[in-house]
Design a protein around this motif. Structure first.
Motif, short mmCIF file in Angstrom:
data_model
loop_
_atom_site.label_atom_id
_atom_site.label_comp_id
_atom_site.label_asym_id
_atom_site.label_seq_id
_atom_site.Cartn_x
_atom_site.Cartn_y
_atom_site.Cartn_z
N GLY A 54 0.81 -1.21 0.00
CA GLY A 54 0.00 0.00 0.00
C GLY A 54 0.84 1.27 0.00
O GLY A 54 2.08 1.24 0.01
N THR A 55 0.16 2.39 0.01
CA THR A 55 0.83 3.69 -0.08
C THR A 55 1.81 3.92 1.05
O THR A 55 3.01 4.15 0.85
CB THR A 55 -0.22 4.82 -0.09
N TRP A 56 1.33 3.83 2.30
CA TRP A 56 2.18 4.14 3.45
C TRP A 56 3.10 2.99 3.85
O TRP A 56 4.14 3.20 4.46
CB TRP A 56 1.31 4.54 4.64
N GLY A 57 2.74 1.79 3.47
CA GLY A 57 3.54 0.64 3.89
C GLY A 57 4.72 0.35 3.00
O GLY A 57 5.61 -0.42 3.38
N LEU A 58 4.75 0.96 1.80
CA LEU A 58 5.76 0.55 0.83
C LEU A 58 6.40 1.71 0.07
O LEU A 58 7.62 1.71 -0.12
CB LEU A 58 5.12 -0.42 -0.18
N GLN A 59 5.62 2.69 -0.34
CA GLN A 59 6.13 3.71 -1.27
C GLN A 59 7.16 4.64 -0.62
O GLN A 59 7.07 4.96 0.56
CB GLN A 59 4.97 4.53 -1.83
N GLY A 60 8.12 5.08 -1.44
CA GLY A 60 9.15 5.99 -0.95
C GLY A 60 8.72 7.45 -0.97
O GLY A 60 9.23 8.25 -0.20
N VAL A 61 7.81 7.78 -1.86
CA VAL A 61 7.30 9.14 -1.98
C VAL A 61 5.79 9.11 -1.91
O VAL A 61 5.15 8.39 -2.67
CB VAL A 61 7.75 9.80 -3.30
N ILE A 62 5.22 9.90 -1.02
CA ILE A 62 3.78 9.87 -0.79
C ILE A 62 3.21 11.28 -0.93
O ILE A 62 3.66 12.21 -0.25
CB ILE A 62 3.45 9.30 0.60
N ASN A 63 2.24 11.42 -1.83
CA ASN A 63 1.52 12.68 -1.99
C ASN A 63 0.44 12.76 -0.93
O ASN A 63 -0.44 11.90 -0.86
CB ASN A 63 0.90 12.72 -3.39
N LEU A 64 0.51 13.77 -0.07
CA LEU A 64 -0.42 13.84 1.04
C LEU A 64 -1.84 14.14 0.57
O LEU A 64 -2.04 14.94 -0.35
CB LEU A 64 0.03 14.93 2.03
#
Length: 327
Positions: free
Chosen positions: A28-38
């Motif tokens: 998922g977004t928060w569990g894996l990605q290095g860059v997250i668009n809030l």
């Protein structure tokens, strides 16, 4: 609440920024990605950076100089036409926030290093795109810095530049684009100290006193000791609202209004100018001068400098940073 230089895991960061999200480790977004668009903030981001990563055959080379210049690469699939890449390049630092969380290896938790602002990117390399960002108010302990410096910070701008023996008056730099070629990108990691130094009253006052001395000496050397005695430190006498810092004189006795901007950084370090200061420069085009003091040594109270006339827009790019709300 985020605390600078404290350690966080991904779930803890997610709970602060998106508490209604269902966290799943490693996916998922928060569990894996290095860059997250809030969410609900189109140009606000969280960067999770881990040193020593490899992806799609690319080994990431990332690190932070002692001045807080972060070298970072995008994903290997992203080119200079990528929508996210363009958003980072066109960041408006006053409204677009990037939060940096960095860990030295996969086994460590992430240190929160605060906000970062875009500095430049390499126009010759893409997939991945190479960036430099300024970490704001970068002041870790020496122990922490040794842990988070990474692999590209062996030479900082302060170490690499050759200091001119001050005080020396030089020609002002010309405008330049933040996109640079690979050789320039690799060679120069120039910090942006403008925001931090704008709040440094001690540095600002020291720079003004430095120019005050130079102006007094200049007039005495011109056999105008009468004018030298009249040079006024206006910002100390009546405060910062005058629109300039020093009232001096030209050899013919005409007035010279001086605004002083001081930096410990190099000749291209940006600076802040208030609407009042800008308005004064436009109202007094024949008698206004902005003196930019750079490479300033607080202990020796000396540096180098250049002068800009009232036509500031021909020398620098001016970005509005505040709005007044009225009813």
């Amino acid at each position: 609440m985020l605390t600078l230089y404290e350690k966080y895991n991904r779930e803890g960061v997610q709970e602060l920024f998106q508490p209604d999200y269902s966290f799943k480790r490693g996916t998922g977004t928060w569990g894996l990605q290095g860059v997250i668009n809030l969410p609900n903030k189109q140009n606000d981001w969280v960067f999770f950076v881990t040193y020593g990563q490899s992806q799609a055959g690319h080994d990431f080379e990332e690190g932070i100089t002692p001045d807080g210049v972060l070298t970072w690469q995008s994903q290997p699939s992203q080119g200079l036409d990528n929508k996210r890449v363009l958003q980072w390049i066109n960041q408006n630092p006053e409204i677009d926030k990037i939060y940096l969380f960095l860990r030295p290896n996969k086994k460590s938790e992430y240190y929160y290093l605060g906000n970062i602002n875009y500095l430049m990117h390499d126009i010759n390399r893409e997939k991945p795109v190479w960036f430099q960002f300024q970490v704001l108010d970068f002041n870790p302990t020496s122990t922490l810095y040794s842990e988070i410096q990474g692999g590209v910070s062996s030479v900082s701008y302060e170490q690499e530049k050759t200091l001119i023996k001050g005080p020396v008056k030089v020609s002002p730099p010309t405008k330049s684009e933040p996109s640079v070629r690979t050789s320039t990108f690799k060679a120069r990691k120039i910090p942006d100290l403008s925001e931090k130094e704008a709040r440094n009253k001690k540095l600002g006052l020291a720079g003004e006193l430095f120019i005050l001395r130079l102006e007094t000496e200049r007039l005495k050397l011109c056999d105008r000791a009468d004018l030298a005695d009249k040079v006024e430190h206006t910002s100390v006498k009546i405060g910062d609202g005058a629109g300039y810092d020093i009232k001096s004189y030209n050899e013919d006795g005409s007035s010279k209004f001086i605004e002083v901007k001081t930096t410990k950084g190099g000749i291209r370090t940006g600076f802040y100018i208030t609407p009042n200061e800008l308005a004064f420069s436009e109202l007094h085009p024949d008698s206004y001068v902005l003196i930019r003091v750079f490479d300033f040594d607080l202990e020796k109270e000396t540096g180098n400098y250049f002068e800009l006339g009232s036509d500031l827009k021909t020398h620098v790019s001016l970005t509005p940073v505040n709005f007044k709300a009225t009813f």
